[in-house]
Design an enzyme around this catalytic site. Structure first.
Site, short mmCIF file in Angstrom:
data_model
loop_
_atom_site.label_atom_id
_atom_site.label_comp_id
_atom_site.label_asym_id
_atom_site.label_seq_id
_atom_site.Cartn_x
_atom_site.Cartn_y
_atom_site.Cartn_z
N LYS A 273 0.83 -1.21 0.00
CA LYS A 273 0.00 0.00 0.00
C LYS A 273 0.87 1.26 0.00
O LYS A 273 1.86 1.32 0.72
CB LYS A 273 -0.89 0.02 1.25
CG LYS A 273 -2.12 -0.83 1.12
CD LYS A 273 -3.11 -0.53 2.24
CE LYS A 273 -4.26 -1.52 2.17
NZ LYS A 273 -5.04 -1.41 0.92
N ARG A 346 -11.34 -10.48 -1.17
CA ARG A 346 -12.25 -11.29 -1.99
C ARG A 346 -11.73 -12.72 -2.14
O ARG A 346 -12.50 -13.65 -2.34
CB ARG A 346 -12.45 -10.61 -3.35
CG ARG A 346 -11.19 -10.47 -4.17
CD ARG A 346 -11.33 -9.43 -5.28
NE ARG A 346 -11.46 -8.07 -4.75
CZ ARG A 346 -11.68 -7.00 -5.48
NH1 ARG A 346 -11.80 -7.09 -6.79
NH2 ARG A 346 -11.81 -5.82 -4.92
N1 BES Z 1 -8.81 -3.55 2.90
C1 BES Z 1 -8.80 -2.86 1.66
C2 BES Z 1 -10.04 -1.98 1.46
C3 BES Z 1 -10.18 -0.79 2.39
C4 BES Z 1 -9.83 0.47 1.93
C5 BES Z 1 -10.69 -0.93 3.66
C6 BES Z 1 -9.98 1.57 2.75
C7 BES Z 1 -10.84 0.17 4.49
C8 BES Z 1 -10.50 1.42 4.04
C9 BES Z 1 -8.71 -3.84 0.49
O1 BES Z 1 -8.09 -5.04 0.74
C10 BES Z 1 -7.95 -3.15 -0.57
O2 BES Z 1 -6.76 -3.03 -0.43
N2 BES Z 1 -8.63 -2.67 -1.61
C11 BES Z 1 -8.02 -1.90 -2.64
C12 BES Z 1 -7.75 -2.78 -3.82
C13 BES Z 1 -6.87 -2.23 -4.90
C14 BES Z 1 -6.09 -1.02 -4.61
C15 BES Z 1 -5.90 -3.32 -5.26
C16 BES Z 1 -9.02 -0.82 -2.99
O3 BES Z 1 -10.20 -1.13 -3.15
O4 BES Z 1 -8.62 0.35 -3.00
MN MN Z 2 -6.01 -4.98 0.36
#
Ligand code: BES
Ligand code: MN
Ligand code: ZN
Length: 494
Positions: A273, A346
């Protein structure tokens, strides 16, 4: 733990603080129903005092008025309901107002609430909910902080022996304990809560509640061919788990499968991230919500069979992390191409949904902090709800009535094609990032048996707040527990 009691609204109050409600009218602040006794004990000057300190009666306002020896209760807290008639109390406005008032109190041990509920069970429950939610503090790792002083909440009603009001208190106590336990789990950082300790917690609490508990460790997961849970959890020093909790009362009316995302920390994996990582201790909020909900359902003795299937993993970076371009083999033999290791929720959910549906449940309720797209679309106040039309709308209506904010979202069938992969049955993330909340749900739909009534609730925003509001402090909110329990109660009623 705080106890809640019903007291006679005609009797004098003894408390460290008494909460009354105000409303916002064209002529300024006004006292809402239930405040008359408190006002009379002060010689009728309460409204004047509120005007003097420029109270407005708006929502999220909690004004403290000291009684300066004029009453047995040293403090009045006037909590705003917003624009409303003084005698029309809306349950969620009351819940928020009482929550805001209680969040603002630090040392009061005994608090009375004088809001005119009569004995209306919905309002009594809203008052109890607000007090127990607003009284929550997370101080486990800060022993120097003021401990939560609140021991007792007295709710003034016209008939303290009323059976409906008593039942409302009992329901509130069980449901809000589940919410507050969920908040504790979400607030606990990943160095203290990992898949192994989380599974141990679920076992201990589940067994204490009389649930059947099964915990699959990494060897059992391998034997069970849970390819996605093993891959996502493979980068962490702490191996993944799959927890199964069952409530199986005799003569159950229906069976419900619960599934919740249990990523104890989401670094993104090798697709690390770039921002927002610090919030990702909350990426197990869905798991916490379903675990605490099934425990509460057992305590409420709901006459339906419920099984929670909860995948737990840490999405970490190491030499054993799964990689972009890997092809995972799922529990049922299907294959998934990994485009991005940060779309991990997912994957573990798909394996868990496959397992949950092997029991042929009548309904599937699944929840997850799944996508940033949910936060973009609906913010941190409203959860996105997808699934089959009837159950989706039913869950939205029941959750809304319970005081949570949810909104139905579509799953246009043509979205499925963006998940086509040249090398596997499906890819975990399309190149085009538009509609990512809906695409997340569309991915999950592939793993839900045709014809099953199911719902997916994306709680990415609402699960964790950066600033306090209403009955929620900063941090974990315990969101969706009240919606899940309202849904289970309704399904149990037939
Ligand atoms: N856990 C995150 C989603 C999330 C984002 C939860 C903000 C709480 C607050 C999920 O696993 C994730 O990383 N989603 C990304 C996917 C993509 C960047 C690969 C998303 O939806 O931004
Ligand atoms: Mn994630
Ligand atoms: Zn995640």
């Amino acid at each position: 733990m705080t106890s809640v009691f019903l007291i006679d609204s005609a009797a004098p109050l003894t408390a460290d603080a008494v909460v009354v409600a105000t409303v916002c009218t064209d002529d300024g602040v006004a006292l809402a129903d239930g405040a008359a006794g408190v006002d009379a004990a002060l010689g009728g000057v309460l409204l004047e005092a509120l005007r003097a300190v420029e109270a407005t009666g708006k929502a999220d306002e909690a004004i403290k008025i000291p009684t300066l020896g004029k009453s047995a209760t040293p403090l009045v807290v006037a909590a705003g309901l917003g624009v409303a008639a003084p005698d029309t109390l809306e349950p969620e406005a009351v819940r928020r107002a009482v929550g805001t008032a209680l969040r603002g109190l630090q040392s009061a041990k005994r608090v009375a609430v004088a809001i005119g509920s009569g004995t209306d069970p919905q309002l009594v429950q809203a008052i109890a909910d607000g007090a127990l939610l607003g009284g929550y503090r997370f101080t486990r790792y800060k022993p120097s902080a003021e401990p939560n002083a609140l021991r007792r909440v007295d709710i003034a009603v016209t008939k303290p022996a009323d059976a409906g009001a008593k039942a409302a208190i009992r329901r509130s106590r069980i449901i809000i304990e589940a919410v507050n336990n969920t908040r504790d789990l979400v607030n606990t950082p990943a160095n203290h809560l990992n898949p192994v300790t989380f599974a141990a917690y679920a076992r201990e609490r589940g067994e204490a509640a009389g649930l059947r508990v099964e915990v699959l460790d990494e060897r059992a997961l391998k034997r069970g061919r849970f390819g996605a849970i093993l891959a996502v959890g493979g980068g962490s020093r702490t191996p993944p788990r799959l927890v199964r909790l069952s409530h199986t009362p005799a003569g159950a009316r229906a069976s419900v499968a619960l599934v919740g995302k249990g990523i104890t920390f989401d670094s993104g994996g090798l697709d690390l991230k770039q921002s927002g990582m610090g919030d990702m201790k909350s990426d197990m909020a869905g798991a916490a919500a379903v675990i605490e909900s099934i425990i509460a359902a057992a305590r409420l003795k709901l006459p339906i069979a419920i099984t929670a299937t909860v995948p737990m993993a840490e999405n970490a970076v190491s030499g054993s992390s799964y990689r972009p371009s890997d092809i995972l083999v799922m529990r049922d033999g299907r294959t998934v191409e990994i485009d991005n290791t940060d779309a991990e929720g997912r994957l573990i959910l798909a394996d868990a949904i496959l397992r949950a549906c092997e029991d042929s449940p009548d309904y599937l309720i699944e929840t997850a902090t799944l996508t940033g797209g949910q936060v973009v679309a609906l913010g941190n106040g409203t959860s996105g709800v997808m699934g089959t039309d009837a159950l989706r709308d039913r869950v939205v209506a029941l959750g809304t009535a319970a005081g949570e904010s949810l909104w139905p979202m579509p799953m246009p069938p043509r979205l499925r094609s963006v998940l086509d992969s040249p090398v596997a049955d499906v890819v975990n993330l399309p190149k085009d990032r538009s509609a990512s909340m809906l695409v997340g749900a569309t991915f999950l739909k592939d793993f839900v048996p045709e014809g099953l009534e199911w719902v997916h609730v994306d709680i990415a925003g609402p699960a964790f707040l950066h600033s306090a509001s209403g009955y929620n402090g900063q941090g974990g909110t315990g969101v969706i527990v009240r919606t899940i329990l309202a849904s289970l109660i309704d399904l149990a009623a037939g």
